[in-house]
Enzyme design. Structure first.
Site, PDB file in Angstrom:
ATOM      1  N   SER A   1      -6.753 -58.990  31.030  1.00  0.00           N
ATOM      2  CA  SER A   1      -6.103 -57.784  30.518  1.00  0.00           C
ATOM      3  C   SER A   1      -6.539 -56.537  31.279  1.00  0.00           C
ATOM      4  O   SER A   1      -7.698 -56.417  31.697  1.00  0.00           O
ATOM      5  CB  SER A   1      -6.464 -57.616  29.035  1.00  0.00           C
ATOM      6  OG  SER A   1      -6.093 -56.344  28.556  1.00  0.00           O
TER       7      SER A   1
ATOM      8  N   GLU B   1      -7.151 -53.891  29.902  1.00  0.00           N
ATOM      9  CA  GLU B   1      -8.160 -53.235  29.077  1.00  0.00           C
ATOM     10  C   GLU B   1      -9.571 -53.471  29.617  1.00  0.00           C
ATOM     11  O   GLU B   1     -10.493 -52.730  29.280  1.00  0.00           O
ATOM     12  CB  GLU B   1      -8.068 -53.721  27.629  1.00  0.00           C
ATOM     13  CG  GLU B   1      -6.858 -53.194  26.868  1.00  0.00           C
ATOM     14  CD  GLU B   1      -6.989 -51.727  26.477  1.00  0.00           C
ATOM     15  OE1 GLU B   1      -8.129 -51.244  26.386  1.00  0.00           O
ATOM     16  OE2 GLU B   1      -5.955 -51.086  26.247  1.00  0.00           O
TER      17      GLU B   1
ATOM     18  N   TYR C   1     -12.460 -56.181  22.197  1.00  0.00           N
ATOM     19  CA  TYR C   1     -11.413 -56.999  22.818  1.00  0.00           C
ATOM     20  C   TYR C   1     -11.605 -57.062  24.322  1.00  0.00           C
ATOM     21  O   TYR C   1     -11.570 -58.134  24.940  1.00  0.00           O
ATOM     22  CB  TYR C   1     -10.038 -56.424  22.480  1.00  0.00           C
ATOM     23  CG  TYR C   1      -8.912 -57.004  23.300  1.00  0.00           C
ATOM     24  CD1 TYR C   1      -8.371 -58.245  22.993  1.00  0.00           C
ATOM     25  CD2 TYR C   1      -8.386 -56.304  24.385  1.00  0.00           C
ATOM     26  CE1 TYR C   1      -7.339 -58.782  23.752  1.00  0.00           C
ATOM     27  CE2 TYR C   1      -7.352 -56.829  25.147  1.00  0.00           C
ATOM     28  CZ  TYR C   1      -6.828 -58.071  24.826  1.00  0.00           C
ATOM     29  OH  TYR C   1      -5.811 -58.602  25.585  1.00  0.00           O
TER      30      TYR C   1
END
Length: 332
Positions: free
Chosen positions: A131, A133, A155
């Site tokens: 990801s 992120e 996460y």
């Protein structure tokens, strides 16, 4: 003989689009789903309806990324040619509330799956859903495969661990394991608690006269938004490449939540400022200001290009959510 693929997270946005793509390419597709007391297969039910009963190319199996023995049993039974690990607790804001579970599924779950593949001695190709992120408070804009990770949520921390686990199994055991570092990708199948669908679903209800206000958090956060159906193609392409590697998948353009609002509300000739309210509950404890990807490597090696523009993406999702309440852009 048809290739076999195993997908974790098959009932999610990406999993459902990937299952469709692989079936179109003639694969036999097996998906892992968690047992639930309510139906959680809405995104893939149409696939069942498209498959003749006497020629089942698509099947679902109960399993969980927290269950090592169960994963090994499924792998031993299916003996897939390709494994796509898309399963995770995927909501960034929620990961602050349930960090241990997020890490258990996202990080340890990936290790359990990789170890199950290794332990049964079955050679297959492995895709890990990484990801954007992971970049978090990135040191540079745009971000590419060489940009250092600086995760800013549980996460993202879990995804960084899973990323390096895939790299480690590739280097330690010669496993064909590739990471797809996908930047934000949306569609009408995006979860309803993610900001893009939260906006478009609220907009549809506002147009219908069923909702008056929309509460959001940080409107200045910028993301590189693409179309999920475009992006799942890169997952398949990575496993068809000559060698395993890691790739950023992005459009190269960053837009703010405020810009998404303006584009969506503009389609129905409304001012978003008249309806949107800021609620501090929706701010993250540690924010990620700008995520913008450089997908040059994917373009060069995989010959991949995003096809749907930001404006087209917003229109696709707005039209779908208007359709859900019986309206269209023409009569909305």
């Amino acid at each position: 003989m048809a290739k076999k693929a195993l997908i974790t997270g098959v009932t999610g946005q990406d999993g459902s689009y990937l299952a469709e793509l692989l079936l179109e390419k003639g694969y036999e597709v097996h998906g892992i789903i968690r047992r639930s007391s309510s139906f959680n297969t809405g995104r893939v039910m149409h696939i069942f309806q498209d498959i003749h009963e006497e020629n089942p190319q698509f099947s679902l199996r109960y399993g969980d990324l927290t269950d090592s023995a169960g994963l090994a049993a499924i792998l031993h039974d299916v003996m897939p040619d390709e494994v796509y690990n898309l399963g995770a607790q995927s909501h960034v804001r929620v990961s602050f509330d349930i960090p241990e579970y997020t890490a258990d599924v996202g990080a340890l779950g990936t290790i359990r799956l990789l170890e199950a593949i290794r332990s049964i001695g079955h050679e297959c190709k492995f895709y890990q859903a990484s990801s954007s992120e992971m970049f978090g408070a990135a040191a540079e804009i745009p971000q590419n495969e060489r940009t250092p990770f600086h995760p800013r949520s549980p996460y993202a921390v879990a995804k960084v661990a899973a990323y390096w686990a895939a790299v480690n199994y590739r280097e330690a055991y010669g496993m064909f394991a590739s990471n797809g570092i996908l930047f934000n990708h949306e569609s009408p199948r995006r979860g309803e608690t993610f900001v893009t669908r939260k906006i478009t679903r609220a907009l549809a209800r506002i147009v219908k006269g069923e909702q008056g206000e929309l509460y959001l958090g940080n409107l200045d956060a910028k993301r590189d938004w693409g179309y999920a159906k475009d992006y799942v193609e890169t997952m398949w392409l990575m496993l068809q490449a000559e060698k395993p590697d890691d790739y950023v998948v992005a459009t190269g353009e960053a837009r703010s939540v405020r810009e998404f609002l303006a584009e969506a509300f503009g389609l129905v000739n409304l001012r978003w400022e008249d309806y949107v309210r800021i609620d501090p509950r929706y701010f993250r404890p540690s924010e990620v200001d700008v995520l913008q990807g450089d997908a040059g490597k994917a373009r060069r090696v995989l010959n991949w290009e995003p096809r749907v523009t930001f404006e087209e993406l917003v229109r696709i999702v707005v039209e779908a959510d208007l359709g859900e309440v019986g309206l269209s852009l023409n009569n909305g």
